[in-house]
Scaffold this motif. Structure first.
Motif, PDB file in Angstrom:
ATOM      1  N   TYR A 200      72.767  56.578  21.480  1.00 32.04           N
ATOM      2  CA  TYR A 200      74.182  55.547  22.086  1.00 32.04           C
ATOM      3  C   TYR A 200      74.668  56.662  22.767  1.00 32.04           C
ATOM      4  O   TYR A 200      76.100  57.240  21.826  1.00 32.04           O
ATOM      5  N   TYR A 201      74.375  56.303  24.133  1.00 28.21           N
ATOM      6  CA  TYR A 201      75.447  56.612  25.278  1.00 28.21           C
ATOM      7  C   TYR A 201      76.211  55.823  25.783  1.00 28.21           C
ATOM      8  O   TYR A 201      76.169  54.822  26.330  1.00 28.21           O
ATOM      9  N   CYS A 202      77.893  56.710  25.785  1.00 27.93           N
ATOM     10  CA  CYS A 202      78.850  56.108  26.642  1.00 27.93           C
ATOM     11  C   CYS A 202      78.231  56.466  28.012  1.00 27.93           C
ATOM     12  O   CYS A 202      78.199  57.934  28.907  1.00 27.93           O
ATOM     13  N   ALA A 203      78.417  55.534  29.543  1.00 24.56           N
ATOM     14  CA  ALA A 203      78.785  55.956  30.490  1.00 24.56           C
ATOM     15  C   ALA A 203      79.595  56.090  31.585  1.00 24.56           C
ATOM     16  O   ALA A 203      80.154  54.463  31.313  1.00 24.56           O
ATOM     17  N   ALA A 204      80.600  55.831  32.487  1.00 26.78           N
ATOM     18  CA  ALA A 204      81.162  55.719  33.356  1.00 26.78           C
ATOM     19  C   ALA A 204      81.047  56.366  35.416  1.00 26.78           C
ATOM     20  O   ALA A 204      79.903  56.806  35.188  1.00 26.78           O
TER      21      ALA A 204
ATOM     22  N   ARG B  27      65.510  56.576  28.326  1.00 25.00           N
ATOM     23  CA  ARG B  27      66.891  55.914  27.757  1.00 25.00           C
ATOM     24  C   ARG B  27      67.111  54.527  28.597  1.00 25.00           C
ATOM     25  O   ARG B  27      66.693  54.195  29.647  1.00 25.00           O
ATOM     26  N   GLU B  28      67.620  53.898  27.933  1.00 24.70           N
ATOM     27  CA  GLU B  28      67.906  52.065  27.967  1.00 24.70           C
ATOM     28  C   GLU B  28      69.209  51.680  28.250  1.00 24.70           C
ATOM     29  O   GLU B  28      70.122  52.217  27.818  1.00 24.70           O
ATOM     30  N   PHE B  29      69.345  51.147  29.512  1.00 26.26           N
ATOM     31  CA  PHE B  29      70.666  49.936  29.487  1.00 26.26           C
ATOM     32  C   PHE B  29      70.763  49.510  28.156  1.00 26.26           C
ATOM     33  O   PHE B  29      70.145  48.158  28.329  1.00 26.26           O
ATOM     34  N   VAL B  30      71.675  49.287  28.141  1.00 24.99           N
ATOM     35  CA  VAL B  30      71.777  48.316  26.377  1.00 24.99           C
ATOM     36  C   VAL B  30      73.484  47.697  27.302  1.00 24.99           C
ATOM     37  O   VAL B  30      72.928  45.649  26.611  1.00 24.99           O
ATOM     38  N   ALA B  31      74.732  47.713  27.487  1.00 23.89           N
ATOM     39  CA  ALA B  31      75.457  46.760  28.077  1.00 23.89           C
ATOM     40  C   ALA B  31      76.470  47.813  29.225  1.00 23.89           C
ATOM     41  O   ALA B  31      76.307  48.698  29.468  1.00 23.89           O
TER      42      ALA B  31
ATOM     43  N   ILE C   6      79.976  44.179  24.012  1.00 25.55           N
ATOM     44  CA  ILE C   6      81.111  44.993  24.709  1.00 25.55           C
ATOM     45  C   ILE C   6      82.408  44.357  25.346  1.00 25.55           C
ATOM     46  O   ILE C   6      82.412  43.129  25.761  1.00 25.55           O
ATOM     47  N   SER C   7      83.625  45.408  24.973  1.00 25.23           N
ATOM     48  CA  SER C   7      84.860  45.117  25.356  1.00 25.23           C
ATOM     49  C   SER C   7      85.767  46.355  25.241  1.00 25.23           C
ATOM     50  O   SER C   7      84.761  47.133  25.064  1.00 25.23           O
ATOM     51  N   ARG C   8      86.793  45.988  26.363  1.00 30.55           N
ATOM     52  CA  ARG C   8      87.690  47.353  26.315  1.00 30.55           C
ATOM     53  C   ARG C   8      88.921  46.887  25.866  1.00 30.55           C
ATOM     54  O   ARG C   8      89.590  45.889  25.648  1.00 30.55           O
TER      55      ARG C   8
ATOM     56  N   PHE D 113      90.751  54.232  34.996  1.00 27.83           N
ATOM     57  CA  PHE D 113      89.237  53.836  35.099  1.00 27.83           C
ATOM     58  C   PHE D 113      89.412  53.059  36.070  1.00 27.83           C
ATOM     59  O   PHE D 113      88.185  51.693  35.519  1.00 27.83           O
ATOM     60  N   SER D 114      90.157  52.174  36.254  1.00 24.57           N
ATOM     61  CA  SER D 114      90.818  50.543  36.992  1.00 24.57           C
ATOM     62  C   SER D 114      88.733  50.145  38.312  1.00 24.57           C
ATOM     63  O   SER D 114      89.022  48.590  38.017  1.00 24.57           O
ATOM     64  N   GLY D 115      88.739  51.012  38.546  1.00 25.14           N
ATOM     65  CA  GLY D 115      88.073  50.744  40.001  1.00 25.14           C
ATOM     66  C   GLY D 115      86.416  51.094  39.223  1.00 25.14           C
ATOM     67  O   GLY D 115      85.154  50.723  39.872  1.00 25.14           O
ATOM     68  N   TYR D 116      86.227  51.328  37.721  1.00 27.65           N
ATOM     69  CA  TYR D 116      85.423  51.513  37.630  1.00 27.65           C
ATOM     70  C   TYR D 116      83.851  50.615  36.014  1.00 27.65           C
ATOM     71  O   TYR D 116      84.773  50.192  35.949  1.00 27.65           O
ATOM     72  N   THR D 117      83.285  51.101  36.557  1.00 29.84           N
ATOM     73  CA  THR D 117      82.236  50.403  35.527  1.00 29.84           C
ATOM     74  C   THR D 117      82.040  50.947  34.527  1.00 29.84           C
ATOM     75  O   THR D 117      82.104  52.384  34.232  1.00 29.84           O
ATOM     76  N   MET D 118      82.462  50.494  33.178  1.00 28.28           N
ATOM     77  CA  MET D 118      81.780  51.394  32.256  1.00 28.28           C
ATOM     78  C   MET D 118      79.998  50.753  31.464  1.00 28.28           C
ATOM     79  O   MET D 118      80.433  49.481  31.315  1.00 28.28           O
ATOM     80  N   GLY D 119      79.222  51.646  30.612  1.00 27.75           N
ATOM     81  CA  GLY D 119      77.906  51.526  29.730  1.00 27.75           C
ATOM     82  C   GLY D 119      77.962  52.098  29.044  1.00 27.75           C
ATOM     83  O   GLY D 119      77.821  53.458  28.815  1.00 27.75           O
ATOM     84  N   TRP D 120      77.226  50.893  28.451  1.00 29.60           N
ATOM     85  CA  TRP D 120      76.607  51.782  27.430  1.00 29.60           C
ATOM     86  C   TRP D 120      74.695  51.982  27.054  1.00 29.60           C
ATOM     87  O   TRP D 120      73.935  51.028  28.116  1.00 29.60           O
TER      88      TRP D 120
END
Length: 123
Positions: A94-98, A45-49, A70-72, A29-36
């Motif tokens: 709450y949903y996680c997304a990539a 559906r609303e963006f959180v972080a 948010i952290s990883r 996932f190094s090139g990815y953005t992860m969202g909540w």
């Protein structure tokens, strides 16, 4: 295939804290953005972080800024959403997304989604 599995939701009183986890698998996932994101009944559906996996750059929605972070953890392939000073209006699934590439705040920009975890904040 990409899998995102959320956990950590539950019932908490107003003012309390929860930490959501999202375990990502299926690729690097190094090139990815992860969202909540979150979705309350009858609402969009609303963006959180969001966080850029490699650089660690983060972006937090104004509605939760100062309360959520948010952290990883690269070693665990896990993204976290720390939620403090919770309010009843934070109640939602709450949903996680990539998504591949730069940070985005629109749900349609994300390619992969978890199944969601319920957060309920009582007053």
């Amino acid at each position: 295939q990409v899998q995102l599995v959320e956990s950590g939701g539950g019932l908490v009183q107003a003012g309390g804290s929860l930490r959501l986890s999202c375990v990502a698998s299926g690729r690097t996932f190094s090139g990815y953005t992860m969202g909540w994101f979150r979705q309350a009944p009858g609402k969009e559906r609303e963006f959180v972080a969001a966080i850029r996996w490699s650089a660690g750059t983060t972006y937090i929605a104004d509605s939760v800024k100062g309360r959520f972070t948010i952290s990883r953890d690269n070693a665990k392939n896990t993204v976290y959403l720390q939620m403090n000073s919770l309010k009843p209006e934070d109640t939602a699934v709450y949903y996680c997304a990539a998504r591949w590439g730069v940070l985005h705040t629109t749900p349609g920009s994300y390619d992969y989604w978890g199944q969601g975890t319920q957060v309920t904040v009582s007053s």
